[in-house]
Design a protein around this motif. Structure first.
Motif, PDB file in Angstrom:
ATOM      1  N   ALA A 177       0.838  -1.197   0.000  1.00  0.00           N
ATOM      2  CA  ALA A 177       0.000   0.000   0.000  1.00  0.00           C
ATOM      3  C   ALA A 177       0.869   1.240   0.000  1.00  0.00           C
ATOM      4  N   SER A 178       0.349   2.306  -0.579  1.00  0.00           N
ATOM      5  CA  SER A 178       1.109   3.545  -0.642  1.00  0.00           C
ATOM      6  C   SER A 178       0.176   4.687  -1.016  1.00  0.00           C
ATOM      7  N   HIS A 179       0.636   5.905  -0.806  1.00  0.00           N
ATOM      8  CA  HIS A 179       0.010   7.092  -1.375  1.00  0.00           C
ATOM      9  C   HIS A 179       0.891   7.552  -2.533  1.00  0.00           C
ATOM     10  N   VAL A 180       0.264   7.855  -3.655  1.00  0.00           N
ATOM     11  CA  VAL A 180       1.036   8.287  -4.821  1.00  0.00           C
ATOM     12  C   VAL A 180       0.590   9.677  -5.236  1.00  0.00           C
ATOM     13  N   ALA A 181       1.556  10.455  -5.729  1.00  0.00           N
ATOM     14  CA  ALA A 181       1.298  11.848  -6.085  1.00  0.00           C
ATOM     15  C   ALA A 181       0.609  11.945  -7.433  1.00  0.00           C
ATOM     16  N   MET A 182      -0.156  13.019  -7.586  1.00  0.00           N
ATOM     17  CA  MET A 182      -0.869  13.292  -8.833  1.00  0.00           C
ATOM     18  C   MET A 182      -0.457  14.671  -9.342  1.00  0.00           C
ATOM     19  N   HIS A 183      -0.087  14.748 -10.585  1.00  0.00           N
ATOM     20  CA  HIS A 183       0.279  16.023 -11.191  1.00  0.00           C
ATOM     21  C   HIS A 183      -0.933  16.935 -11.340  1.00  0.00           C
ATOM     22  N   HIS A 184      -0.701  18.229 -11.150  1.00  0.00           N
ATOM     23  CA  HIS A 184      -1.703  19.231 -11.498  1.00  0.00           C
ATOM     24  C   HIS A 184      -1.004  20.349 -12.255  1.00  0.00           C
ATOM     25  N   PRO A 185      -1.561  20.783 -13.397  1.00  0.00           N
ATOM     26  CA  PRO A 185      -0.879  21.778 -14.229  1.00  0.00           C
ATOM     27  C   PRO A 185      -0.548  23.082 -13.514  1.00  0.00           C
ATOM     28  N   ARG A 186      -1.318  23.444 -12.494  1.00  0.00           N
ATOM     29  CA  ARG A 186      -1.081  24.731 -11.836  1.00  0.00           C
ATOM     30  C   ARG A 186      -0.040  24.666 -10.719  1.00  0.00           C
ATOM     31  N   LEU A 187       0.398  23.473 -10.357  1.00  0.00           N
ATOM     32  CA  LEU A 187       1.382  23.359  -9.282  1.00  0.00           C
ATOM     33  C   LEU A 187       2.759  23.784  -9.773  1.00  0.00           C
TER      34      LEU A 187
END
Length: 390
Positions: A253-263
């Motif tokens: 199990a893990s938490h994975v990051a998600m890209h956002h264009p405004r970051l």
């Protein structure tokens, strides 16, 4: 303690940046909250683009290779043969390898130290290092007093590579990226399953993402699902495992990051730049929720910006455009229902299969526009995405 560059987080991204900078003679300190270099086991499928980042992939980290990718909807199915097989790698082994390389390059590793924040920054007109505080996170039984703190300074740059719950992102004012939980079960490979074949299933009535089965050897596989707000991930995955006739032997199990264009994963503290890399920067593809290669590319970009005196924005340019494309593809896919996915799978003609097998998931931006010319039915599916569910 004084360094040229301080890297906060001993992730694969942080370690690669540390190795690159130390190889060029910079004094690098890598601070990790874990008590040692060991991380939890996690099976990852990556593209052959990993070789462009790390060089030849050693047997130390490569578990297996995938030659075909199966894609299934409710009433459709197709298989894509990959021109360059996808490696299956083990995250803990990759972390251990990069740790060894980073230390050999001359970087100093400090385990059991959690970043607590930046000291009051000087004005941008004032030259000087940025100072920060770390607190010992080791237990008393290990010979350390919990709560002991140390002051550290970075004269040239700070890189935050401390994961999706990045303390550096918060302290610097950048903010944390969006993230999702991931769970996968380690299971015996189903009877008769081709161990060179990975498969994903789209079932919009159950999840807006997908289920997957990834062989990690000729005998074993991982079966997984991405979490969403309001759904019972473990319950759904248990039911799916039952449909495949599989019994889990262990869980990952893990938490994975998600890209956002405004970051924008960069800022300055005083006159010293602060860069985020890897999961801390949200450098993950939101289509496949994979960020191994892109996170390492983010680390390379941060190191280049420091070594060459260029801007991090500039160095991230090509990768950001790639991640932005995946963001828009995800936006479109979430507007399809099961019937729409059926049409999408049926539109994967021989020409499209050859195209997708030739170009990998980390290098789609320069060639994605060619797809509608290969298969006009994809235009119809695209129009359905724009119109909404369907």
């Amino acid at each position: 303690m004084k360094f040229d560059i301080v890297i906060i987080g001993g992730s694969t991204a942080g370690l690669l940046a540390g190795r690159m900078l130390a190889e060029q003679g910079r004094r690098v300190g890598v601070f990790e909250r874990r008590p040692n270099h060991r991380t939890e086991r996690r099976t990852l499928i990556v593209t052959h683009a990993l070789r462009e980042v790390l060089g030849e992939i050693s047997e130390e980290i490569a578990l297996h290779h995938i030659e075909t990718m199966g894609v299934a909807s409710k009433r459709g199915e197709t298989t894509i043969r990959l021109k360059h097989p996808d490696p299956i790698v083990e995250r803990a082994a990759m972390t251990e390898l990069l740790t060894r390389q980073t230390v050999e390059a001359g970087a100093e590793m400090f385990y059991g130290w959690r970043f607590k924040g930046f000291d009051k920054a000087p004005s941008e007109s004032q030259a000087g290092p940025v100072k920060m505080c770390f607190e010992c996170s080791k237990k008393r039984s290990q010979g350390k007093n919990s709560g002991t703190s140390v002051k550290v300074s970075a004269a040239e740059a700070v890189i935050g590579a401390d994961g999706v719950l990045s303390d550096v992102a918060v302290a610097s004012g950048i903010g944390r990226p969006p993230s999702v939980p991931l769970i996968q079960a380690e299971c015996p490979l189903p009877a008769g399953w081709d161990p060179s074949n990975c498969k994903v299933w789209f079932r919009v009535d159950e999840t807006k993402y997908f289920y997957w089965l990834i062989p990690e050897s000729d005998q074993n596989c991982v079966v997984g699902l991405i979490g969403e707000k309001g759904i019972r991930v473990r319950q759904l995955l248990d039911r799916f495992l039952g449909q495949l006739g599989l019994e889990p032997q262990a869980w990952q199990a893990s938490h994975v990051a998600m890209h956002h264009p405004r970051l924008k994963p960069w800022t300055r503290i005083g006159n010293v730049p602060v860069y985020l890399a890897g999961d801390a920067a949200g450098q993950g593809k939101v289509t496949t929720v994979g960020g191994t290669v892109t996170g390492l590319q983010g680390a390379q970009a941060a190191a280049r910006a420091i070594l060459q005196g260029t801007s991090y924005r500039q160095e991230l340019g090509a990768m950001k455009r790639e991640l932005d494309l995946h963001w828009w593809i995800r936006w479109a896919l979430e507007r399809l229902d099961n019937q729409g996915y059926d049409e999408l799978v049926r539109a994967v003609s021989r020409g499209v299969r050859e195209f997708l097998g030739k170009y990998n998931r980390d290098t789609m931006m320069p060639v994605f526009w060619k797809l509608p010319f290969l298969e006009p039915r994809l235009i119809r599916v695209g129009m359905q995405c724009l119109a909404g569910k369907g």
